[in-house]
Design a protein around this motif. Structure first.
Motif, short mmCIF file in Angstrom:
data_model
loop_
_atom_site.label_atom_id
_atom_site.label_comp_id
_atom_site.label_asym_id
_atom_site.label_seq_id
_atom_site.Cartn_x
_atom_site.Cartn_y
_atom_site.Cartn_z
N UNK A 89 15.42 81.57 -39.12
CA UNK A 89 16.12 82.81 -39.44
C UNK A 89 15.27 84.02 -39.06
N UNK A 90 15.91 85.00 -38.43
CA UNK A 90 15.22 86.24 -38.07
C UNK A 90 15.31 87.19 -39.25
N UNK A 91 14.18 87.74 -39.64
CA UNK A 91 14.15 88.67 -40.77
C UNK A 91 14.58 90.06 -40.32
N UNK A 137 11.84 91.71 -38.28
CA UNK A 137 11.75 91.33 -36.87
C UNK A 137 12.76 92.10 -36.02
N UNK A 138 13.97 92.27 -36.54
CA UNK A 138 14.98 93.04 -35.82
C UNK A 138 14.54 94.49 -35.66
N UNK A 139 13.95 95.06 -36.72
CA UNK A 139 13.49 96.45 -36.67
C UNK A 139 12.37 96.59 -35.63
N UNK A 149 14.59 87.92 -29.32
CA UNK A 149 13.65 87.24 -30.19
C UNK A 149 12.22 87.68 -29.85
N UNK A 150 11.47 88.04 -30.88
CA UNK A 150 10.08 88.42 -30.66
C UNK A 150 9.24 87.18 -30.40
N UNK A 151 8.40 87.28 -29.40
CA UNK A 151 7.43 86.22 -29.12
C UNK A 151 6.06 86.88 -29.03
#
Length: 77
Positions: free
Chosen positions: A2-4, A7-9, A20-22
């Motif tokens: 699940x993306x928090x 992470x979206x911010x 998606x952050x990597x």
């Protein structure tokens, strides 16, 4: 996974949209901001212009090369 909301911010803040952050995405952003900072201080500070003489922000191609940058010491202050 699940993306928090955080992470979206962060994705929006660094200009990657909602992808998606990597580690690679974050490190590319950090490297870009480091280069911008080096160019900025070089143009606006005679101290850093002299300290960074011979160091090109383009020569730093990954964050592992931070050791190429000189550090200020108590003697500098």
């Amino acid at each position: 996974m699940k993306i928090t909301p955080l992470e979206s911010w962060i994705s929006r803040k660094i200009g990657t949209g909602d992808c998606r952050l990597t580690r690679g995405v974050i490190e590319r952003y950090q490297l870009e901001k480091l280069r911008e900072t080096l160019a900025w201080v070089r143009m606006r500070s005679s101290f850093y212009k002299e300290l960074l003489e011979g160091v090109s922000e383009r020569a730093i191609t990954d964050l592992g090369q931070l050791s190429l940058l000189p550090f200020t010491t108590s003697r500098d202050i």
